[in-house]
Enzyme design. Sequence first.
Site, PDB file in Angstrom:
ATOM      1  N   HIS A  54       0.834  -1.209   0.000  1.00 32.37           N
ATOM      2  CA  HIS A  54       0.000   0.000   0.000  1.00 32.37           C
ATOM      3  C   HIS A  54       0.870   1.261   0.000  1.00 32.37           C
ATOM      4  CE1 HIS A  54      -2.812  -2.948   2.039  1.00 32.37           C
ATOM      5  NE2 HIS A  54      -3.530  -2.546   1.020  1.00 32.37           N
TER       6      HIS A  54
ATOM      7  N   SER B 269       0.783  -9.018   1.467  1.00 33.23           N
ATOM      8  CA  SER B 269      -0.678  -9.071   1.527  1.00 33.23           C
ATOM      9  C   SER B 269      -1.127  -8.961   2.970  1.00 33.23           C
ATOM     10  CB  SER B 269      -1.185 -10.389   0.930  1.00 33.23           C
ATOM     11  OG  SER B 269      -2.563 -10.566   1.192  1.00 33.23           O
ATOM     12  N   SER B 270      -2.279  -8.318   3.166  1.00 30.05           N
ATOM     13  CA  SER B 270      -2.850  -8.223   4.509  1.00 30.05           C
ATOM     14  C   SER B 270      -3.189  -9.598   5.063  1.00 30.05           C
ATOM     15  CB  SER B 270      -4.105  -7.342   4.477  1.00 30.05           C
ATOM     16  OG  SER B 270      -3.816  -6.057   3.974  1.00 30.05           O
TER      17      SER B 270
ATOM     18  N   GLY C 203      -2.381  -2.007  -7.010  1.00 27.03           N
ATOM     19  CA  GLY C 203      -1.253  -2.923  -7.098  1.00 27.03           C
ATOM     20  C   GLY C 203      -1.533  -4.049  -8.074  1.00 27.03           C
TER      21      GLY C 203
END
Length: 288
Positions: free
Chosen positions: A37, A185-186, A147
Site C-alpha cells: 500500500h 498481503s494483509s 497494485g
Amino acid sequence: MIQIYTAKDIQNLTKNYRKEGKTIGFVPTMGFLHEGHMSLVEKARKDNDIVVMSIFVNPMQFGPGEDYEAYPRDIERDRQLAAGSGVDVLFTPEPEEMYGQEPTVTASVKKRTDVLCGRSREGHFDGVATVLTKLFNLTSPTRVYFGMKDAQQVAVVDGLINDFFMDIELIPVETKREEDGLAKSSRNVNLRAEERQEATALYRALQRGAELIRNGERDPEAVKREIRSILEKTSGVIDYADIYSYPDLEIRDPLTGKVIIAVAVQFSKARLIDNIIVDIPADQKEDL
C-alpha cells in the site's frame, strides 16, 4: 492529515480541491496497510498535489463463507501509517455510510470476471465495481492507484473506467514482495509458520512458468502442468493455476502477446493470490 468519515464531507472537500486546480491521487484500500500500500501512496505522492486514501472493508465483495469478519483490521495503526507515508486525506466510512439500508443500484461486471478469482468468488467483482464507482464519485480523482498483485481487479477497473467514460487515469503499480518473493498481503498474517514457508512456492511457480514461456514454450497446458507440480508440494489447496491474455483475460492457445500467469492457493486461514505478466515479443510470435 485530515480524517473524514462521511460521504458528504469527502465529496465537498475533494470538489474544492479540484476547483482550486489541484490534482488528486486516490488509493483505495481495505486497510491493514503494508509496504505494498505504501508503494501506491509513494507513487501517488510523486504524481499529484493531493493524496486521498480510503480504508473500507467492503462487505459487498465478500461471498458466503468468505472471511469478511476475519479480515484483519487495525484502524489506529493504519491511520498512523497513512499519516507517516504522506496521505493528505484519509476516508474511513462505515458500511452504513456507503450503502445505507439496502442499495438501489449496484454494478454488474460482464467480462473479465468468469476466470481466476471471479470463477470461485461469485459476485466479488460486482462488489468491487460497485464500491469503486461510489468511491470515485466521492473523491474526484485525477489518478487512481492499484497494485498488480490483484491483476484481475486492475483489468476490471480498466474496463469500469473505459466503459463509463470516467475522466480518470489508472496507474497500475508493481507488486511489492518480501525478500523471499512472497507478495505482500494483509492476509499473510493469517498464515501458520510452516505455511508461511510453503507460500514462497507461489512466486517460484510463477517464475518457472515465465521462464518456460520466455524460452519458447507456447502450450499453455504444458506451462500450467509445471506450475501445478510446484504448488502441489505445499499443504495448500490449489484454487487455480491459469494463463490468459491480459487485460482481456481470454484463452490464448498458442500463447501470444501479453499474457498473465496467475495462481491462487487456499491455506488453512488465508487464500493467497499472485501473478506474473509476460510480454511475448512479436518476432517470437512469428516463429510459432
